[in-house]
Design an enzyme around this catalytic site. Structure first.
Site, mmCIF file in Angstrom:
data_model
loop_
_atom_site.group_PDB
_atom_site.id
_atom_site.type_symbol
_atom_site.label_atom_id
_atom_site.label_comp_id
_atom_site.label_asym_id
_atom_site.label_seq_id
_atom_site.Cartn_x
_atom_site.Cartn_y
_atom_site.Cartn_z
ATOM 1 N N SER A 89 39.242 -3.390 -23.397
ATOM 2 C CA SER A 89 40.501 -2.838 -23.896
ATOM 3 C C SER A 89 40.792 -3.367 -25.298
ATOM 4 O O SER A 89 39.936 -3.307 -26.174
ATOM 5 C CB SER A 89 41.626 -3.167 -22.901
ATOM 6 O OG SER A 89 42.795 -2.445 -23.197
ATOM 7 N N ASP A 143 39.593 7.567 -18.408
ATOM 8 C CA ASP A 143 40.389 6.538 -19.078
ATOM 9 C C ASP A 143 40.841 7.041 -20.444
ATOM 10 O O ASP A 143 40.015 7.436 -21.279
ATOM 11 C CB ASP A 143 39.538 5.272 -19.218
ATOM 12 C CG ASP A 143 40.313 4.070 -19.719
ATOM 13 O OD1 ASP A 143 41.521 4.183 -19.990
ATOM 14 O OD2 ASP A 143 39.692 2.993 -19.829
ATOM 15 N N HIS A 160 41.512 2.425 -15.969
ATOM 16 C CA HIS A 160 41.264 1.487 -17.062
ATOM 17 C C HIS A 160 40.837 0.110 -16.556
ATOM 18 O O HIS A 160 40.414 -0.735 -17.338
ATOM 19 C CB HIS A 160 42.542 1.353 -17.901
ATOM 20 C CG HIS A 160 42.396 0.567 -19.162
ATOM 21 N ND1 HIS A 160 41.546 0.922 -20.184
ATOM 22 C CD2 HIS A 160 42.989 -0.590 -19.563
ATOM 23 C CE1 HIS A 160 41.630 0.047 -21.171
ATOM 24 N NE2 HIS A 160 42.490 -0.887 -20.811
#
Length: 396
Positions: free
Chosen positions: A220, A286, A323
């Protein structure tokens, strides 16, 4: 052939040609191994604001890998040599910098973001070289930063001094977290960048007579900082021993659910660096890897996965579970491509996707968000009172 014999190919020497589709079994293990080193940063991070150590690591350097379950049965052995801290000179949402509510907070300016580790002698025999790993966490709140952060492009002179006509531009927020220091914080008298580069320099010089690799791994937001970090190391020669500047070691970035970092000129400079490779693992559901939008561009090679293919995960899932890093690693263990039937060819515990979320179907009988400290870190004292004790001090 073993991972030790093939490590250069697995680290992207040939841009993973012929290894991604179908996904090579050793590359699966490799991607999972480095993903677990990133997951460790979530498993030790104190996010509860009631703690005076909010934003710090629960576990000390000496105990980190044991406490997060990466020692037992794991052949890849590392020793943590440095903890890393970040701050920012621009205002960032809580998804980036967690601040304690306590008047006795350990730090009001900085957060722990990760670590540098090096393969032990035992780990080196399995990996085939002395691997230096740089790992850090992403955001705790998955999507808050998308709504609360502006996608501004800025020059990066500290990294790209003398880049000529290209003048690469990168995301302002990522760049600020990477390069900011704060004299008021004992943890950030130097920037995250300087902390990483000084430790890498020390280790590269220490092991200059051995085969070395530098592997930078994050998820991320952390993956964005990793991309900057990897480019910085390769472009500015931090992967070369001081006494042997022609002996460059490879720099590989494994990026999980990575947002984009820079624009066309950043992409050009990235592609020109001979010692640098990047593999982006992206779940097609995602949304985070699709940010920021154009003119930001992806770099490196891409491995596409689909969490809906797993019969163990809830379908269709949620923005959060799509995610989730543990869900990513679960699917890497069993993906047979985007449309072929899922099969777990790497023996990885299916309980792990529920560590911090509710990813698994109910019939798997695994409680949601099960990774917690006993009693949330509250420890009973001899007089019967309870005290929050959720942080180990380092002794070195």
């Amino acid at each position: 052939m073993s991972i030790a014999q093939r490590w250069r190919l697995l680290s992207g020497q040939d841009h993973w040609e012929g290894l991604l589709n179908p996904l090579n079994i050793d590359l699966r293990r490799y991607i999972i191994h480095y993903g677990e080193r990133t997951q460790a940063t979530y498993d030790t991070f104190i996010s509860g604001k009631a703690s005076k150590y909010a934003g710090a690591s629960k576990y000390s350097k000496r105990n980190l890998f044991t406490r997060v379950g990466l020692e037992n049965g794991n052949p890849f052995k590392y020793s943590v040599t440095k903890y890393l801290y970040a701050t920012s000179q621009i205002g960032l949402p809580d998804a980036f910098i967690i601040k304690s509510l306590s008047s006795e907070a350990w730090s009001k300016e900085s957060n722990w973001i990760g670590y540098v580790a090096v393969a032990t002698d035992e780990g080196k025999s399995v990996l085939g070289r002395r691997d230096i790993v740089i790992a850090s966490r992403g955001t705790i709140k998955t999507l808050e930063w998308i709504n609360d952060l502006q996608f501004l492009l800025v020059p990066a002179p500290i990294i790209f001094d003398g880049a000529g006509l290209f003048d690469p531009k990168v995301h302002q927020g990522w760049y600020s977290m990477y390069t900011s220091n704060n004299p008021q914080s004992p943890f950030n008298t130097t920037s995250a960048r300087d902390q990483v580069l000084s430790e890498v320099r020390k280790l590269v010089d220490l092991y200059k007579h051995e085969e070395i690799s530098i592997t930078v791994v994050r998820h991320s937001l952390g993956a964005s900082l990793t991309t900057l970090n990897a480019v910085d190391i390769a472009r500015n020669g931090h992967n070369k021993p001081t006494e042997a500047p022609d002996k460059a070691c490879p720099v590989t970035a494994f990026l999980y659910a990575s947002p984009r970092v820079g624009e066309l000129n950043f992409h050009r400079v990235f592609n020109e660096l001979e010692d640098l490779r990047a593999l982006r693992v992206k779940n097609i559901l995602d949304i985070v890897p699709n940010y920021p939008p154009l003119p930001f561009l992806d770099v490196g090679e891409e491995l596409l996965i689909n969490t809906q293919n797993s019969p163990y995960l809830k379908s269709p899932g949620t923005i959060s579970t799509w995610h989730n890093l543990e869900s990513y690693l679960h699917v890497v263990a069993g993906t047979q491509g985007l449309v072929a039937e899922f099969e777990l060819v790497v023996n990885r515990d299916i309980a792990l996707p529920n560590k911090s979320d509710d990813c698994l179907k109910d019939e798997n009988l695994v409680p949601a968000s099960w990774w917690v400290e006993k009693n949330m870190g509250m420890v009973q004292q001899e007089d019967g009172s309870w005290k929050l004790m959720d942080h180990e001090e380092d002794d070195f």
